[in-house]
Write a protein that holds these residues in place. Structure first.
Motif, short mmCIF file in Angstrom:
data_model
loop_
_atom_site.label_atom_id
_atom_site.label_comp_id
_atom_site.label_asym_id
_atom_site.label_seq_id
_atom_site.Cartn_x
_atom_site.Cartn_y
_atom_site.Cartn_z
N VAL A 333 -5.76 -9.19 -11.44
CA VAL A 333 -4.74 -8.78 -12.41
C VAL A 333 -5.28 -7.56 -13.13
O VAL A 333 -6.42 -7.57 -13.64
N MET A 334 -4.48 -6.50 -13.16
CA MET A 334 -4.93 -5.22 -13.70
C MET A 334 -3.90 -4.70 -14.70
O MET A 334 -2.76 -5.16 -14.77
N SER A 335 -4.30 -3.67 -15.46
CA SER A 335 -3.36 -3.01 -16.36
C SER A 335 -3.77 -1.55 -16.52
O SER A 335 -4.92 -1.17 -16.28
N PHE A 336 -2.81 -0.73 -16.91
CA PHE A 336 -3.07 0.66 -17.26
C PHE A 336 -1.95 1.17 -18.15
O PHE A 336 -0.94 0.47 -18.37
N ARG A 337 -2.12 2.36 -18.66
CA ARG A 337 -1.05 3.07 -19.38
C ARG A 337 -0.65 4.28 -18.58
O ARG A 337 -1.50 5.04 -18.12
N PHE A 338 0.66 4.48 -18.42
CA PHE A 338 1.18 5.67 -17.76
C PHE A 338 1.49 6.71 -18.84
O PHE A 338 2.23 6.44 -19.79
N ILE A 339 0.90 7.88 -18.71
CA ILE A 339 1.02 8.91 -19.75
C ILE A 339 1.85 10.11 -19.29
O ILE A 339 1.78 11.18 -19.88
N GLY A 340 2.64 9.93 -18.23
CA GLY A 340 3.53 10.99 -17.78
C GLY A 340 2.94 11.85 -16.69
O GLY A 340 3.62 12.18 -15.72
#
Length: 421
Positions: A333-340
């Motif tokens: 299980v992973m996560s990230f932030r998309f910044i455009g």
């Protein structure tokens, strides 16, 4: 003196705030004993959680209990072999007024994809009106039992348009190159207008219109339902409920798993490309290939992506704007932030969210409730809510600091000649 006190007080709370910026997470089990659950969702602002089982049942979790009577039973209509089944559900943005919701399943008789609409009962809101069934769209499938996708959803602020993710129909290497064929609705992201019943005199058919902005734009050589294309098996997809950004997690074949951002007319490349890897060098390479915002290979991290959601709940400080996803094969299980322009804060959440006391693995989907809280759905029969682990050490630190400050102030107050200012 007051300035000194304020500075010390701020220092203590700064330490606590820092600890809460990236909280430790856990899954809190909210339902067990389910039969191959594949999805969980809810209408906006609704305290219930609706759980979709592969075999055709939709169940309601209410006040911590799975209700004994299903919300809807489609077990007699659904084929469940391979990756077939009852695969998706979404609520009309105006569900509170029109009681309408939509399901996506593989029909037992034809083996085609059926997207149908139902209405909840007026007298019994925890039971759907089975007689209200109307077909929105039927999508011809292949005889293969895999790559049926199944996600459906509405973009925030775009109430009338239903998005439908379809796989390429199955087998290896998309043998008929359906994902690149613009006269075939497989391997696509479709978008249809369901704002009104297009067959008001037909109790079995609901139908749809074609919204502005789809790929064809009047071109007869392109199916009018197609919004984007070049997908292998988009499992699963979601909208950021705050920004409306469409995340498409496309399951790969032998080498790459990918996450794309949905946009009108985009070509995500399959079967020519698997992520950014050239898969069929002898095919004509599309000039409009849209690369993924994130991909990973099969050398340890995973082998079958399960897309999730951007967290927009209010219960976990510092997590807003974080996108979650998982891998079904390797139980990551992973996560990230998309910044455009790319991603940041890529984080492995496996140790936090998969544990002997939490979800046991086999994440078949994520879920989002009516308030933006996120859930893990396990094919093993569990639903777990993602929550923050309470941090008693932070509060102990804060309490100890306040006691020390109070003692220091009392001591200073008892010193002769001291003027507090």
């Amino acid at each position: 003196m007051i300035k000194i006190f304020s500075a010390l007080f701020a220092t203590v709370f700064a330490g606590v705030a820092f600890a809460q910026t990236v909280p430790a997470l856990q899954t809190r089990i909210v339902a067990t004993g389910l039969d191959q659950p594949l999805f969980a969702t809810a209408p906006e602002g609704d305290s219930r959680l609706f759980i979709v089982e592969k075999g055709g049942l939709i169940k309601i979790l209410e006040n911590g209990t799975v209700l004994p009577t299903p919300f809807l039973d489609l077990s007699g209509s659904v084929d469940t072999r391979g990756e077939r089944g009852l695969l998706g559900m979404t609520f009309d943005p105006n569900f509170g007024d029109n009681r309408r919701f939509y399901v996506n399943y593989i029909d037992k008789t034809t083996l085609n994809t059926v997207v149908a609409t139902y209405q909840a009962s007026i007298a019994q809101p925890n039971v759907a009106d089975a007689a209200s069934s109307q077909t929105v769209i039927t999508i011809a499938q292949t005889g293969f039992s895999n790559h049926k996708a199944g996600w459906i959803g509405f973009r925030p602020g775009e109430a009338g348009n239903l998005y439908i993710g379809t796989g390429d129909g199955g087998s290896r290497d998309d043998p008929n190159n359906r994902a690149q064929n613009l006269k075939d609705n497989l391997g696509k992201m479709l978008r249809v207008d369901v704002a009104a019943d297009r067959f008001p005199n037909d109790t079995t058919q609901y139908g749809y219109a074609i919204p502005d902005g789809n790929l064809a734009n009047g071109n007869p050589g392109i199916n009018p339902e197609i919004y984007a294309y070049g997908l292998r098996n988009p499992y699963r997809d979601s909208f950021d409920r705050e920004t409306g950004t469409l995340y498409i997690a496309d399951a790969g074949q032998d080498n790459r798993e990918e996450i794309n951002i949905g946009s009108a007319g985009a070509n995500y490349g399959w079967r020519v490309f698997e992520g950014t890897r050239l898969n069929f060098p002898n095919d004509i390479q599309p000039s409009n290939h849209t690369p993924p915002i994130f991909e990973y290979d099969h050398n340890g991290l995973g082998a079958s992506i399960t897309g999730g959601y951007v967290y927009r709940g209010s219960l976990i400080d510092g997590l807003q704007g974080t996108y979650f996803f998982a891998d079904f094969v390797t139980d990551h299980v992973m996560s990230f932030r998309f910044i455009g322009s790319g991603i940041t804060e890529l984080t492995d959440r496996t140790a936090e969210l998969l544990s002997p006391t939490g979800i046991s693995g086999r994440v078949s989907s994520f879920g989002e409730d009516g308030f933006g809280n996120l859930y893990l759905v396990s094919l093993n029969g569990q639903i777990g809510m993602i929550t923050a682990i309470p941090e008693p050490e932070s509060y102990a630190m804060m309490l100890a600091g306040m006691i020390l400050i109070a003692l220091w102030v009392r001591r200073r107050e008892n010193m002769p000649g001291l003027i507090l200012s």
